[in-house]
Design a protein around this motif. Structure first.
Motif, PDB file in Angstrom:
ATOM      1  N   ASP A   3      35.447  26.795  40.704  1.00 45.10           N
ATOM      2  CA  ASP A   3      36.381  25.823  41.274  1.00 45.10           C
ATOM      3  C   ASP A   3      37.155  26.430  42.429  1.00 45.10           C
ATOM      4  O   ASP A   3      37.093  27.625  42.693  1.00 45.10           O
ATOM      5  N   ALA A   4      37.930  25.577  43.095  1.00 45.20           N
ATOM      6  CA  ALA A   4      38.608  25.977  44.328  1.00 45.20           C
ATOM      7  C   ALA A   4      39.738  26.963  44.089  1.00 45.20           C
ATOM      8  O   ALA A   4      40.230  27.576  45.038  1.00 45.20           O
ATOM      9  N   ASP A   5      40.161  27.132  42.836  1.00 41.19           N
ATOM     10  CA  ASP A   5      41.258  28.056  42.551  1.00 41.19           C
ATOM     11  C   ASP A   5      40.768  29.478  42.317  1.00 41.19           C
ATOM     12  O   ASP A   5      41.571  30.377  42.121  1.00 41.19           O
ATOM     13  N   GLN A   6      39.453  29.688  42.345  1.00 40.32           N
ATOM     14  CA  GLN A   6      38.930  31.011  42.058  1.00 40.32           C
ATOM     15  C   GLN A   6      38.964  31.914  43.292  1.00 40.32           C
ATOM     16  O   GLN A   6      38.917  31.449  44.442  1.00 40.32           O
ATOM     17  N   THR A   7      39.031  33.222  43.016  1.00 46.68           N
ATOM     18  CA  THR A   7      39.018  34.237  44.071  1.00 46.68           C
ATOM     19  C   THR A   7      37.812  35.137  43.880  1.00 46.68           C
ATOM     20  O   THR A   7      37.638  35.736  42.814  1.00 46.68           O
ATOM     21  N   PHE A   8      36.988  35.204  44.898  1.00 48.36           N
ATOM     22  CA  PHE A   8      35.846  36.115  44.915  1.00 48.36           C
ATOM     23  C   PHE A   8      36.157  37.233  45.908  1.00 48.36           C
ATOM     24  O   PHE A   8      36.470  36.960  47.077  1.00 48.36           O
ATOM     25  N   ILE A   9      36.064  38.468  45.462  1.00 45.56           N
ATOM     26  CA  ILE A   9      36.334  39.625  46.320  1.00 45.56           C
ATOM     27  C   ILE A   9      35.038  40.371  46.578  1.00 45.56           C
ATOM     28  O   ILE A   9      34.249  40.616  45.658  1.00 45.56           O
ATOM     29  N   ILE A  10      34.815  40.725  47.816  1.00 50.08           N
ATOM     30  CA  ILE A  10      33.655  41.518  48.232  1.00 50.08           C
ATOM     31  C   ILE A  10      34.171  42.846  48.766  1.00 50.08           C
ATOM     32  O   ILE A  10      34.942  42.868  49.741  1.00 50.08           O
ATOM     33  N   ARG A  89      39.187  46.456  35.236  1.00 50.04           N
ATOM     34  CA  ARG A  89      38.316  45.401  34.712  1.00 50.04           C
ATOM     35  C   ARG A  89      39.017  44.546  33.666  1.00 50.04           C
ATOM     36  O   ARG A  89      38.668  43.368  33.483  1.00 50.04           O
ATOM     37  N   THR A  90      40.002  45.099  32.975  1.00 49.58           N
ATOM     38  CA  THR A  90      40.736  44.324  31.975  1.00 49.58           C
ATOM     39  C   THR A  90      41.632  43.297  32.656  1.00 49.58           C
ATOM     40  O   THR A  90      41.631  42.108  32.298  1.00 49.58           O
ATOM     41  N   ALA A  91      42.386  43.744  33.652  1.00 50.72           N
ATOM     42  CA  ALA A  91      43.273  42.835  34.380  1.00 50.72           C
ATOM     43  C   ALA A  91      42.531  42.052  35.455  1.00 50.72           C
ATOM     44  O   ALA A  91      43.080  41.111  36.028  1.00 50.72           O
ATOM     45  N   LYS A  92      41.301  42.456  35.743  1.00 48.90           N
ATOM     46  CA  LYS A  92      40.468  41.857  36.801  1.00 48.90           C
ATOM     47  C   LYS A  92      41.190  41.923  38.146  1.00 48.90           C
ATOM     48  O   LYS A  92      41.389  40.916  38.825  1.00 48.90           O
ATOM     49  N   THR A  93      41.577  43.151  38.511  1.00 45.33           N
ATOM     50  CA  THR A  93      42.234  43.384  39.796  1.00 45.33           C
ATOM     51  C   THR A  93      41.560  44.531  40.527  1.00 45.33           C
ATOM     52  O   THR A  93      40.937  45.412  39.912  1.00 45.33           O
ATOM     53  N   VAL A  94      41.698  44.518  41.851  1.00 45.42           N
ATOM     54  CA  VAL A  94      41.362  45.678  42.668  1.00 45.42           C
ATOM     55  C   VAL A  94      42.646  46.143  43.340  1.00 45.42           C
ATOM     56  O   VAL A  94      43.541  45.336  43.610  1.00 45.42           O
ATOM     57  N   ARG A  95      42.717  47.439  43.585  1.00 43.01           N
ATOM     58  CA  ARG A  95      43.911  48.014  44.205  1.00 43.01           C
ATOM     59  C   ARG A  95      43.559  48.578  45.575  1.00 43.01           C
ATOM     60  O   ARG A  95      42.602  49.349  45.696  1.00 43.01           O
ATOM     61  N   PHE A  96      44.307  48.168  46.584  1.00 45.29           N
ATOM     62  CA  PHE A  96      44.113  48.711  47.919  1.00 45.29           C
ATOM     63  C   PHE A  96      44.608  50.148  47.958  1.00 45.29           C
ATOM     64  O   PHE A  96      45.710  50.454  47.466  1.00 45.29           O
ATOM     65  N   GLY A  97      43.809  51.025  48.563  1.00 52.58           N
ATOM     66  CA  GLY A  97      44.140  52.431  48.566  1.00 52.58           C
ATOM     67  C   GLY A  97      45.289  52.825  49.461  1.00 52.58           C
ATOM     68  O   GLY A  97      45.946  53.837  49.225  1.00 52.58           O
ATOM     69  N   ASP A  98      45.558  52.041  50.516  1.00 47.44           N
ATOM     70  CA  ASP A  98      46.587  52.465  51.463  1.00 47.44           C
ATOM     71  C   ASP A  98      47.995  52.140  50.996  1.00 47.44           C
ATOM     72  O   ASP A  98      48.917  52.920  51.194  1.00 47.44           O
ATOM     73  N   ASP A  99      48.209  50.989  50.350  1.00 48.22           N
ATOM     74  CA  ASP A  99      49.570  50.613  49.949  1.00 48.22           C
ATOM     75  C   ASP A  99      49.693  50.193  48.489  1.00 48.22           C
ATOM     76  O   ASP A  99      50.769  49.793  48.044  1.00 48.22           O
ATOM     77  N   GLY A 100      48.599  50.274  47.735  1.00 48.07           N
ATOM     78  CA  GLY A 100      48.670  49.967  46.316  1.00 48.07           C
ATOM     79  C   GLY A 100      48.713  48.494  45.969  1.00 48.07           C
ATOM     80  O   GLY A 100      48.945  48.132  44.801  1.00 48.07           O
ATOM     81  N   THR A 101      48.470  47.619  46.937  1.00 45.99           N
ATOM     82  CA  THR A 101      48.460  46.181  46.673  1.00 45.99           C
ATOM     83  C   THR A 101      47.394  45.835  45.637  1.00 45.99           C
ATOM     84  O   THR A 101      46.266  46.318  45.717  1.00 45.99           O
ATOM     85  N   LEU A 102      47.771  44.999  44.673  1.00 42.45           N
ATOM     86  CA  LEU A 102      46.825  44.536  43.658  1.00 42.45           C
ATOM     87  C   LEU A 102      46.427  43.100  43.959  1.00 42.45           C
ATOM     88  O   LEU A 102      47.272  42.251  44.252  1.00 42.45           O
ATOM     89  N   TYR A 105      40.776  39.089  40.899  1.00 41.68           N
ATOM     90  CA  TYR A 105      39.497  38.447  41.217  1.00 41.68           C
ATOM     91  C   TYR A 105      38.988  37.671  40.019  1.00 41.68           C
ATOM     92  O   TYR A 105      39.305  37.978  38.862  1.00 41.68           O
ATOM     93  N   ASP A 106      38.175  36.675  40.305  1.00 42.07           N
ATOM     94  CA  ASP A 106      37.390  36.005  39.264  1.00 42.07           C
ATOM     95  C   ASP A 106      35.988  36.579  39.223  1.00 42.07           C
ATOM     96  O   ASP A 106      35.419  36.786  38.150  1.00 42.07           O
ATOM     97  N   LYS A 107      35.431  36.831  40.411  1.00 43.54           N
ATOM     98  CA  LYS A 107      34.152  37.527  40.542  1.00 43.54           C
ATOM     99  C   LYS A 107      34.317  38.596  41.614  1.00 43.54           C
ATOM    100  O   LYS A 107      35.023  38.385  42.612  1.00 43.54           O
ATOM    101  N   LEU A 108      33.638  39.713  41.394  1.00 49.42           N
ATOM    102  CA  LEU A 108      33.741  40.851  42.304  1.00 49.42           C
ATOM    103  C   LEU A 108      32.338  41.301  42.692  1.00 49.42           C
ATOM    104  O   LEU A 108      31.460  41.430  41.835  1.00 49.42           O
ATOM    105  N   LEU A 109      32.124  41.527  43.968  1.00 48.20           N
ATOM    106  CA  LEU A 109      30.843  42.031  44.468  1.00 48.20           C
ATOM    107  C   LEU A 109      31.061  43.388  45.128  1.00 48.20           C
ATOM    108  O   LEU A 109      31.882  43.515  46.042  1.00 48.20           O
TER     109      LEU A 109
END
Length: 421
Positions: A3-10, A89-102, A105-109
Motif C-alpha cells: 500500500d501507499a503507506d509502505q517504505t521501500f529502501i534500496i 531487523r527487529t525494528a526494521k530500520t537502517v541507520r545512516f552512518g554519517d549522522d545516525g539517522t534511523l 522500512y517495510d521492504k529492504l533491498l
C-alpha cells in the motif's frame, strides 16, 4: 498487499539499485522509495569505465542510468554520498552512518555491489597505484593513460582478467607501454580455460602487450612516493610508472553479515545468500547484483555474478518480488567485452573442470567464431567472437540441456536453431 503507506529502501546506488527504483514506480508502487548511494555521483553503469569512457570515446554524462532530474520527477528520495552502517531487523530500520539517522522500512533491498581486491604487498601506498571500480577511478586512470601515452610511460597490470585486459587495450590505444602480470598460464584462465585464453593472449601480443605468466607481484618499488618498478616472485623487476591492481572484486556483504543474514561460502562467491526470488534469509530483505549469491537450477549450483546484465536484470526482478509478484530469477549469466577490434559476448557458466571439450564453429585464427563449452554432449556456455545476433540462440541451446551433434555444432552452415530439438 503493498500500500501507499509502505517504505521501500534500496541500499546501493549502482545500476541494480537505480533499475529497481525505476521498476517499483513502473509497476505502480506509490509508497515511499528511498535510494541510498555512498558515492556523490548519480547512479551509473560500470562497463564504460573500462571501455568507451576510459578511451575517451564516450562522454561522462553517458554513463548515468537516468538524468539527474528523473529521481525527483518519480518521487525517488535519492541520498548521495551517504552510507548505511547498521540494519536492525527487529525494528526494521537502517541507520545512516554519517549522522545516525534511523529510517524504518517495510521492504529492504541490498545492492551494495563489490569492491576491488587489494594487493597485499609492499608499495601499495604509492601515488601511482590504481584500482578501477568507480567513476572517480576511471576519471583518474583516464588522465594517467593519456600521460603515459604522451611520455612513453610504462603501466604494469596485476591480473589478466576482464578489467586487466580492457585497461591494457585502452592503455595501448593511448600509446603506453604495458606489462601484465598473471599467476595463471593464460589470460582469463578461470573463465575461459586455457583453450580460449590463448586467443586473448595472442590478440594482446599483436598489439604490443607484454605478458608475464605464472608469477605474482611481490613488491612495488618507489622513490619519493612515486612508482619506479614492480617486482615479481621470480625475482624480475619490471619498469613501471603506474600499477593497476586488477585481481578481482569481493562482495560488499559486511553490512548484511553484521545484520545476521546468511552469507554464502567462498565456493559460491561469498555474497549474500538469496533464494530464486532474490529474498535473503530475512523475508523482508532482498539482495541483487554483484553482492547476491543466487541459486541457478540450470547449472545445479549457486552463483555470484559480477557482470552488467546481472545488475540490469536483477534489480528489476528483486523490485517485483518485493511487490509480491511471482518471480523466479534464473537468467543465464551473460557478459561482453570490447578489446581493440575484437568484440565478444559470453553466455553460460563453464569453469575449468566443468566441461569435456571446447567446440569451435568458425575461424578462431581470424577471431571470427563461436566457441562452445560442452559436457556429455550438452552445451554449458557459448562465446561469440566478432559474430553477432546469436546470443538468443546460444542461450536457448544452454537452456535446452539437449544433447547435440558435435559435428553439426561446429558447422557454421547448420543454423543454431536447428540444434535445439
Amino acid at each position: 498487499m503493498v500500500d501507499a503507506d509502505q517504505t521501500f529502501i534500496i541500499v546501493g546506488g549502482g545500476l541494480a539499485g537505480a533499475k529497481a527504483a525505476e521498476t517499483l514506480r513502473a509497476e505502480g508502487f506509490s509508497g515511499r522509495v528511498i535510494l541510498i548511494c555512498d558515492e556523490r555521483d548519480h547512479p551509473y553503469e560500470r562497463p564504460p569505465l573500462s571501455k568507451g569512457y576510459l578511451l575517451g570515446k564516450e562522454e561522462r554524462d553517458s554513463v548515468f542510468v537516468h538524468e539527474p532530474a528523473w529521481y525527483a520527477q518519480n518521487d525517488i528520495e535519492l541520498h548521495l554520498g551517504q552510507t548505511v552502517d547498521r540494519i536492525d531487523r527487529t525494528a526494521k530500520t537502517v541507520r545512516f552512518g554519517d549522522d545516525g539517522t534511523l529510517v524504518r522500512y517495510d521492504k529492504l533491498l541490498l545492492v551494495t555491489g563489490a569492491e576491488p581486491r587489494r594487493l597485499d604487498i609492499p608499495g601499495t601506498d604509492l601515488a601511482g597505484v590504481h584500482h578501477l571500480r568507480r567513476l572517480a577511478h576511471a576519471e583518474r586512470l583516464k588522465g594517467v593513460l593519456h600521460h603515459l601515452g604522451q611520455e612513453n610511460g610504462h603501466l604494469v597490470i596485476a591480473g589478466a582478467g576482464w578489467i586487466g585486459l580492457e585497461v591494457a587495450a585502452a592503455a595501448r590505444e593511448y600509446g603506453a607501454e604495458v606489462t601484465v602480470i598473471e599467476p595463471h598460464p593464460t589470460p582469463l584462465h578461470g573463465v575461459l580455460g586455457p583453450e580460449l585464453g590463448n586467443v586473448f593472449a595472442q590478440l594482446h601480443h599483436e598489439h604490443g602487450v607484454r605478458f608475464h605468466f605464472g608469477v605474482r607481484l611481490t613488491e612495488i618499488i618507489g622513490q619519493d612516493g612515486m612508482v619506479l618498478a614492480a617486482r615479481t616472485d621470480d625475482g624480475e623487476e619490471h619498469p613501471a610508472h603506474d600499477v593497476l591492481a586488477a585481481i578481482g572484486a569481493a562482495p560488499r556483504a559486511a553490512l548484511a553479515e553484521a545484520a545476521g543474514l546468511e552469507i554464502a561460502d567462498r565456493a559460491h562467491g561469498g555474497g549474500i545468500v538469496v533464494d530464486e526470488r532474490l529474498r535473503t534469509s530475512d523475508p523482508d530483505i532482498y539482495a541483487a547484483g554483484d553482492v547476491a549469491s543466487f541459486p541457478l537450477a540450470l547449472f545445479g549450483t549457486r552463483l555470484r555474478v559480477e557482470h552488467w546484465a546481472n545488475a540490469l536484470n536483477g534489480g528489476p526482478a528483486a523490485a517485483r518480488a518485493m511487490l509480491g509478484q511471482d518471480v523466479t530469477y534464473d537468467r543465464v549469466p551473460y557478459f561482453f567485452t570490447d578489446q581493440y577490434d575484437l568484440g565478444m559476448e559470453y553466455s553460460g557458466w563453464a569453469p575449468p573442470g566443468a566441461y569435456d571439450e571446447v567446440v569451435i564453429r568458425g575461424d578462431a585464427g581470424k577471431r571470427e567464431f563461436i566457441a562452445f563449452w560442452v559436457k556429455e554432449g550438452r552445451v554449458l556456455a557459448g562465446m561469440n567472437v566478432n559474430v553477432w545476433d546469436v546470443t538468443e540462440q546460444i542461450q536457448n541451446l544452454i537452456r535446452s540441456r539437449a544433447q547435440v551433434n558435435i559435428e553439426a555444432l561446429s558447422d557454421p552452415h547448420v543454423p543454431l536453431d536447428d540444434l535445439v530439438s
